[in-house]
Write an enzyme that holds these catalytic residues in place. Structure first.
Site, PDB file in Angstrom:
ATOM      1  N   HIS A 130       2.175   1.708  -3.271  1.00 29.55           N
ATOM      2  CA  HIS A 130       1.164   2.577  -3.874  1.00 29.55           C
ATOM      3  C   HIS A 130       1.571   4.037  -3.809  1.00 29.55           C
ATOM      4  O   HIS A 130       0.746   4.928  -3.992  1.00 29.55           O
ATOM      5  CB  HIS A 130      -0.192   2.384  -3.187  1.00 29.55           C
ATOM      6  N   ASP A 173       0.856  -1.190   0.000  1.00 33.90           N
ATOM      7  CA  ASP A 173       0.000   0.000   0.000  1.00 33.90           C
ATOM      8  C   ASP A 173       0.889   1.235   0.000  1.00 33.90           C
ATOM      9  O   ASP A 173       2.009   1.175  -0.496  1.00 33.90           O
ATOM     10  CB  ASP A 173      -0.967  -0.032   1.181  1.00 33.90           C
TER      11      ASP A 173
END
Length: 461
Positions: A292, A269
């Site tokens: 991410h 993430d």
């Protein structure tokens, strides 16, 4: 006469040897006494261990009280539950000025979900040289313990968590719960209990330093700072599998005056995520990815108000990631994101190097709403590198009703990682000014300012 001289010489030599013999024995005896005294001091007293002061080991000051968790009963074999020993060591160190709680090298300590509570005396150091391990998955989680957090530090002022050790969240079995994205049968997400613990959470704390540690495989966020002030994060190494869900490296929420420096993050993430109520955040020299990216948000979920300002991200690398520098908000929110600078960032095969997404949604069923978080005064400078050709290098999707304003771009050069065909940037209701020609050209950015909109009370931060 000759005999007398010989006798004197022989007697003198004999006396010298005799004197040397007794001196040696006396010194040896003194050494034995010294060693015996030292070993007696270092034995752990019972029932409450006292502090050792090893000025020769670990660079501790002679004035530092060091509390080794083993002196409180910790075993450190990675199997036996050492939670109570850690609690006892914490309580003792917490009540001692300038204390060090030591997790020694060469041992692995398994501890259950625990809250370390303050306030404590100033100058506390949590020195991690060994390994701290979480229980091995949901089935090993102690009944009655919160499944949303593992190690919590509450109401702490002036503490340093540091060392060359490892914090292992052992999150693999949590990631594989059927409720997690793409973990169910045939790759679908199934209903069911889905709470997963944050590895390290600081709550309502101030004047914190976290440095030098390795943390891996958290079930959810690796570090989370809530309602904190004056935080320094430095020289961390955070690692989880690229497909591990919601394993943000460092998340901050309602926290001010934060410095995040010189760290390496790769996970499933955001490397760093900045939530509502965060102000004066300086992020520098971060190597991020696969991940991410570095994100502000998501903000405004369930029509909430979010205020974020004075954020700087500089001198960093983002590689092989789904996003680069991102601002993401839900429809229906309010508040504002302002005074943000992204400067001197190298992108290496990043899918969305520059992205504003004001239509953020975790499902396909989010309804359109007119209210939105106001985004303004965002500066992108010296952002260069390559992008994954599956998405445009610049994606500025702003709210229909609340446009993004004063977006400034300078020295932005983004080339495809494969092939020669460049994708055009995407803009929607985004106003600003490219100070230099961008690559690719950002012709879709609207010049000037939008028609004046009444400032809603909810937008004031």
């Amino acid at each position: 006469m000759e005999f007398s001289r010989v006798f004197v010489v022989v007697a003198s030599i004999f006396l010298c040897f005799l004197l040397a013999f007794f001196c040696t024995r006396f010194q040896d005896h003194e050494g034995d006494v010294h060693l015996h005294t030292f070993s007696r001091i270092s034995l752990p007293p019972s029932p409450a261990p006292e502090a050792a002061t090893p000025s020769y080991n670990g660079g501790y000051s002679a004035y530092t009280a060091v509390f080794d968790v083993r002196s409180f009963g910790a075993v450190g074999d990675g199997v036996i539950d050492d939670t109570q020993a850690f609690k006892m060591a914490w309580e003792t160190a917490c009540e001692t000025e300038s204390a060090t709680l030591l997790v020694p090298h060469g041992h692995s300590f398994m501890i259950q979900s625990t809250i370390f509570t303050g306030p404590c005396k100033t100058g506390l150091i949590f020195q991690i040289e060994g390994t701290i391990m979480a229980p091995d998955g949901p089935s090993s989680w102690q009944q009655g313990n919160s499944r949303r957090q593992w190690l919590v530090f509450y109401r702490i002022n002036e503490m340093s968590m540091q060392g060359g050790g490892v914090i292992d969240g052992r999150g693999e079995k949590w990631w594989d719960l059927p409720c997690k994205p793409h973990k169910g049968i045939n790759g679908i997400t199934l209903p069911g209990p889905c709470d997963s613990p944050v590895a390290i959470r600081f709550f309502a704390s101030s004047n914190l330093i976290v440095q030098g540690l390795k943390i891996k495989n958290s079930p959810q966020f690796h570090f989370r700072f809530d309602n904190c002030q004056n935080v320094l994060v430095d020289f961390l190494n955070i690692k989880a599998h690229p497909q591990s869900p919601n394993t943000d490296g460092i998340h901050i929420e309602n926290t001010i005056d934060v410095k995040i420096y010189n760290s390496v993050v790769s996970n499933g993430d955001d490397c760093v995520s900045i939530g509502a109520g965060s102000h004066n955040v300086d992020i520098r020299n971060i190597t991020c990815g696969p991940s991410h990216g570095i994100s502000i948000g998501s903000l405004g979920i369930r029509n909430s108000r979010a205020c974020v300002s004075n954020i700087t991200v500089t001198d960093s690398i983002i590689k092989h990631s789904a996003n680069g520098v991102r601002i993401k908000t839900w429809q229906g929110g309010s508040g504002s994101v302002s005074k943000v600078t992204f400067d001197n960032i190298h992108m290496d095969t990043v899918r969305n190097p520059i992205i504003i997404d004001q239509y953020y949604c975790m499902t396909k069923s989010c309804i359109n709403q007119t209210s939105a978080v106001l985004i303004s005064d965002i500066l992108y400078t010296n952002i260069k590198g390559t992008y994954d050709i599956r998405s445009p290098p610049m994606h500025l999707a702003c709210s229909d009703s609340v446009p993004c304003t004063n977006l400034t771009l300078s020295e932005v050069e983004l080339l495809p990682s494969k092939g020669q065909i460049m994708m055009n940037p995407f803009c929607w209701n985004a106003y600003g000014n490219p100070q230099t020609l961008t690559i690719p050209p950002l012709f879709c950015l609207l010049e000037g300012n939008p028609q004046a909109l009444p400032l809603r009370e909810a937008d004031k931060c």
